[in-house]
Motif scaffolding. Structure first.
Motif, PDB file in Angstrom:
ATOM      1  N   SER A  33       0.822  -1.213   0.000  1.00  0.00           N
ATOM      2  CA  SER A  33       0.000   0.000   0.000  1.00  0.00           C
ATOM      3  C   SER A  33       0.849   1.253   0.000  1.00  0.00           C
ATOM      4  CB  SER A  33      -0.927   0.005   1.221  1.00  0.00           C
ATOM      5  OG  SER A  33      -0.173  -0.063   2.425  1.00  0.00           O
ATOM      6  N   VAL A  34       2.076   1.143   0.537  1.00  0.00           N
ATOM      7  CA  VAL A  34       2.960   2.310   0.600  1.00  0.00           C
ATOM      8  C   VAL A  34       3.316   2.786  -0.796  1.00  0.00           C
ATOM      9  CG1 VAL A  34       5.286   3.052   1.239  1.00  0.00           C
ATOM     10  CG2 VAL A  34       3.905   1.726   2.843  1.00  0.00           C
ATOM     11  N   ILE A  35       3.558   1.840  -1.723  1.00  0.00           N
ATOM     12  CA  ILE A  35       3.934   2.215  -3.083  1.00  0.00           C
ATOM     13  C   ILE A  35       2.868   3.095  -3.712  1.00  0.00           C
ATOM     14  CG2 ILE A  35       4.565   1.353  -5.359  1.00  0.00           C
ATOM     15  CD1 ILE A  35       6.562   0.657  -3.154  1.00  0.00           C
ATOM     16  N   SER A  36       1.593   2.718  -3.560  1.00  0.00           N
ATOM     17  CA  SER A  36       0.516   3.514  -4.162  1.00  0.00           C
ATOM     18  C   SER A  36       0.399   4.870  -3.480  1.00  0.00           C
ATOM     19  CB  SER A  36      -0.819   2.758  -4.083  1.00  0.00           C
ATOM     20  OG  SER A  36      -1.187   2.531  -2.733  1.00  0.00           O
ATOM     21  N   LEU A  37       0.638   4.928  -2.166  1.00  0.00           N
ATOM     22  CA  LEU A  37       0.576   6.214  -1.460  1.00  0.00           C
ATOM     23  C   LEU A  37       1.671   7.155  -1.953  1.00  0.00           C
ATOM     24  CD1 LEU A  37      -0.127   5.038   2.209  1.00  0.00           C
ATOM     25  CD2 LEU A  37      -1.714   6.218   0.685  1.00  0.00           C
ATOM     26  N   ILE A  38       2.852   6.602  -2.213  1.00  0.00           N
ATOM     27  CA  ILE A  38       3.950   7.413  -2.752  1.00  0.00           C
ATOM     28  C   ILE A  38       3.626   7.845  -4.180  1.00  0.00           C
ATOM     29  CG2 ILE A  38       6.346   7.325  -3.534  1.00  0.00           C
ATOM     30  CD1 ILE A  38       6.352   7.588  -0.603  1.00  0.00           C
ATOM     31  N   GLN A  39       3.202   6.898  -5.010  1.00  0.00           N
ATOM     32  CA  GLN A  39       2.933   7.194  -6.417  1.00  0.00           C
ATOM     33  C   GLN A  39       1.770   8.170  -6.581  1.00  0.00           C
ATOM     34  OE1 GLN A  39       2.505   3.216  -8.046  1.00  0.00           O
ATOM     35  NE2 GLN A  39       4.656   3.146  -8.665  1.00  0.00           N
ATOM     36  N   ASN A  40       0.793   8.127  -5.666  1.00  0.00           N
ATOM     37  CA  ASN A  40      -0.347   9.047  -5.726  1.00  0.00           C
ATOM     38  C   ASN A  40      -0.086  10.331  -4.956  1.00  0.00           C
ATOM     39  OD1 ASN A  40      -1.970   7.323  -7.301  1.00  0.00           O
ATOM     40  ND2 ASN A  40      -2.592   6.168  -5.494  1.00  0.00           N
ATOM     41  N   HIS A  41       1.156  10.475  -4.419  1.00  0.00           N
ATOM     42  CA  HIS A  41       1.604  11.713  -3.786  1.00  0.00           C
ATOM     43  C   HIS A  41       0.797  12.071  -2.547  1.00  0.00           C
ATOM     44  CE1 HIS A  41       3.946  11.949  -7.411  1.00  0.00           C
ATOM     45  NE2 HIS A  41       2.835  11.890  -8.110  1.00  0.00           N
ATOM     46  N   VAL A  42       0.311  11.041  -1.852  1.00  0.00           N
ATOM     47  CA  VAL A  42      -0.301  11.272  -0.546  1.00  0.00           C
ATOM     48  C   VAL A  42       0.803  11.594   0.461  1.00  0.00           C
ATOM     49  CG1 VAL A  42      -1.690  10.249   1.304  1.00  0.00           C
ATOM     50  CG2 VAL A  42      -2.216   9.739  -1.096  1.00  0.00           C
ATOM     51  N   VAL A  43       1.926  10.876   0.356  1.00  0.00           N
ATOM     52  CA  VAL A  43       3.089  11.115   1.207  1.00  0.00           C
ATOM     53  C   VAL A  43       4.344  11.051   0.341  1.00  0.00           C
ATOM     54  CG1 VAL A  43       2.012  10.205   3.301  1.00  0.00           C
ATOM     55  CG2 VAL A  43       3.262   8.651   1.783  1.00  0.00           C
ATOM     56  N   ASP A  44       5.458  11.540   0.903  1.00  0.00           N
ATOM     57  CA  ASP A  44       6.731  11.518   0.186  1.00  0.00           C
ATOM     58  C   ASP A  44       7.783  10.643   0.858  1.00  0.00           C
ATOM     59  OD1 ASP A  44       5.989  13.318  -1.887  1.00  0.00           O
ATOM     60  OD2 ASP A  44       6.229  14.989  -0.497  1.00  0.00           O
ATOM     61  N   ALA A  45       7.525  10.208   2.100  1.00  0.00           N
ATOM     62  CA  ALA A  45       8.488   9.367   2.820  1.00  0.00           C
ATOM     63  C   ALA A  45       7.750   8.480   3.805  1.00  0.00           C
ATOM     64  CB  ALA A  45       9.515  10.229   3.557  1.00  0.00           C
ATOM     65  N   VAL A  46       8.367   7.346   4.148  1.00  0.00           N
ATOM     66  CA  VAL A  46       7.722   6.360   5.019  1.00  0.00           C
ATOM     67  C   VAL A  46       8.680   5.921   6.120  1.00  0.00           C
ATOM     68  CG1 VAL A  46       6.657   4.067   5.152  1.00  0.00           C
ATOM     69  CG2 VAL A  46       6.281   5.507   3.140  1.00  0.00           C
ATOM     70  N   ILE A  47       8.169   5.862   7.343  1.00  0.00           N
ATOM     71  CA  ILE A  47       8.855   5.208   8.447  1.00  0.00           C
ATOM     72  C   ILE A  47       8.011   3.994   8.767  1.00  0.00           C
ATOM     73  CG2 ILE A  47       9.656   5.379  10.838  1.00  0.00           C
ATOM     74  CD1 ILE A  47       9.865   8.428  10.366  1.00  0.00           C
ATOM     75  N   GLY A  48       8.485   2.807   8.386  1.00  0.00           N
ATOM     76  CA  GLY A  48       7.682   1.599   8.484  1.00  0.00           C
ATOM     77  C   GLY A  48       8.249   0.603   9.463  1.00  0.00           C
ATOM     78  N   VAL A  49       7.359  -0.025  10.226  1.00  0.00           N
ATOM     79  CA  VAL A  49       7.737  -1.067  11.176  1.00  0.00           C
ATOM     80  C   VAL A  49       7.252  -2.402  10.623  1.00  0.00           C
ATOM     81  CG1 VAL A  49       7.460  -1.933  13.527  1.00  0.00           C
ATOM     82  CG2 VAL A  49       7.585   0.543  13.107  1.00  0.00           C
TER      83      VAL A  49
END
Length: 494
Positions: free
Chosen positions: A135-151
């Motif tokens: 899901s992170v890939i789509s959030l980045i590609q759709n420009h919802v966010v620009d960076a991720v801190i993932g656990v």
């Protein structure tokens, strides 16, 4: 050997993280770092510190984090995402519900999730509880966010890492301290330490999709009519129509995006626009001539130029586009751009000539076919990239790196394209499937396809590996994204 051991004591994990930070500051790897290079760095670190190789995977992830940290810390808080796994919740006691977006936490206080979400909210960081990084890939590609801190657990990170690296996702991945996907634990203080990391000035990564859209606007009839020769005769009108027709404008996009990545400018100067349109003129001319030589009657779902106008006029239209392309480059006043275009033109013609002169009776080796690809396909990628460098005023080592990258990418692309031919009797022109069939006469189409797929992936990996020498993070991220975009499609047509 199991390489997923994680130090059991928090103080030991933090001590190693400090050592890895110093190691990365010494080595200065520019993200995104290819997976093979990360493995080499992790191995070197463990050997230098005389630590057990069982910690290789954990070390690899932590080194990746330190490489990305300067970029992530420059991204505004409201453009970051904290991604948490549901397995941090207390099984059987969690009051939250899962929907299509993730866990709706009720803040019951029975696990660390509400504490971490509150800490993220305090700093203006978006948070989400969901399984996996897809899901992170789509959030980045759709420009919802620009960076991720993932656990996440190391098992999940092992599967997701190639995806995150190839998509050039700016991010920090914090491994869980245990596996099992039930009642897991994470270094909460470490995650809380990461969230407020901040540096000035803040940087919003370039949105390359906006550049792609800007480039597409250069190829509207109104825009092109101001640049191309006046459409007062049949040849010029047909040229304008063909330039406005289908295609993804990959080559002009690459030129413009390389310029933007190196200059951090999204407003393109006239030189970039002229060079980009010229590159597309050359590409469209080559398609016209290719279709004549291959007797093709359809492209982009429509009749080819030669099918519509006849071969004689189609040759004239292709030549007209070449002339217009060179005329546009003269308007830039940049002789280097003209030289690059001429060199690419000659190289492409050499490759095409080898292909046209080929006969089925020839001894067709795979090495010979790949050499044809180097002449025919590689220049089309390389000329756009190197023109972008020249427009940005960059010279030196980058040209050699982009040559190596273009060669691996062009061959990989052509091999993927040749996969369409593994179930047909292909004798009209040399291809990788044909060469492999000559070498392995008893191999089935499925076996040939497997060999081709593996070879294409090897060149794909080689293309990314060459980018390890690129020191400009924006350019490197762009090329990773472009490579993945091309290879995420079954039969790309850049």
């Amino acid at each position: 050997m199991n390489t997923r051991y994680i130090p059991k004591v928090y103080a030991e994990r933090q001590r190693m993280r400090r050592q890895m930070k110093a190691f990365v500051q010494e080595k200065v790897p520019v993200p995104p770092v290819p997976l093979e290079q990360l493995k080499e760095l992790a191995t070197e670190f463990l050997q230098r510190e005389r630590l057990d190789m069982s910690m290789l995977d954990w070390t690899l992830v932590e080194l990746h984090n330190h490489a990305w940290m300067p970029i992530v810390s420059a991204i505004p808080y409201d453009r970051r995402l904290l991604l948490l796994p549901k397995c941090l919740s207390s099984v059987g006691r969690c009051e939250g519900e899962m929907d299509e977006m993730g866990l709706l936490c009720h803040g019951c206080g029975r696990c660390v999730i509400p504490d971490l979400q509150a800490w993220a909210d305090q700093h203006g960081v978006l948070s989400l509880v969901a399984e996996g990084f897809t899901s992170v890939i789509s959030l980045i590609q759709n420009h919802v966010v620009d960076a991720v801190i993932g656990v996440s657990c190391l098992d999940s990170l092992e599967k997701a890492f190639p995806l995150l690296i190839n998509h050039a996702v700016p991010g920090i991945a914090v491994p869980l301290n245990d596996g099992g996907c039930v009642n897991t634990h994470v270094d909460v203080d470490y995650v809380r330490e990461l969230l407020p990391q901040h540096s000035e000035p803040e940087v919003v990564p370039i949105r390359f999709d906006q550049i792609h859209q800007q480039v597409k606007e250069w190829f509207t009839p109104d825009s092109l009519s101001q640049l191309l020769s006046p459409a007062t005769d049949v040849t010029a009108r047909a040229s304008l129509d063909w330039m406005c027709s289908g295609g993804k404008r990959w080559r002009p996009f690459l030129l413009a995006a390389v310029y933007a990545a190196l200059t951090n400018e999204t407003c393109m100067p006239q030189e970039v626009k002229l060079a980009a349109v010229a590159v597309e003129c050359f590409h469209k001319a080559s398609l016209v001539h290719d279709d004549i030589q291959d007797h093709d009657t359809e492209r982009y779902g429509k009749p080819t130029v030669c099918a519509h106008y006849g071969d004689a006029l189609a040759i004239n239209i292709g030549d007209h586009l070449l002339g217009d392309g060179y005329r546009l480059l003269t308007l830039t006043g940049n002789m280097d751009l003209l030289r690059l275009a001429a060199d690419a033109h000659i190289g492409l013609c050499r490759g095409q000539g080898e292909e046209l002169a080929w006969q089925p009776a020839y001894d067709t080796t795979l090495e010979w076919v790949l050499d044809v690809f180097r002449h025919k396909t590689v220049p089309a990628f390389e000329v756009a990239l190197r023109m972008g460098l020249h427009c940005a005023g960059v010279d030196g080592e980058l040209h050699d790196v982009l040559h190596q990258y273009s060669e691996a990418l062009g061959i990989a692309y052509q091999l993927r394209d040749d996969l369409e031919d593994t179930h047909t009797e292909q004798t009209s022109k040399p291809s990788a499937p044909y060469a492999l069939q000559q070498k392995f006469p008893h191999a089935s189409p499925e076996e040939i396809a497997t060999m081709l797929t593996e070879l294409a992936e090897a060149y794909h990996t080689q293309a990314l590996a060459t980018l390890g020498k690129v020191k400009q993070a924006g350019l490197k991220r762009l090329l990773f994204q472009v490579t993945e975009k091309i290879f995420s499609q079954n039969h790309p047509t850049p």
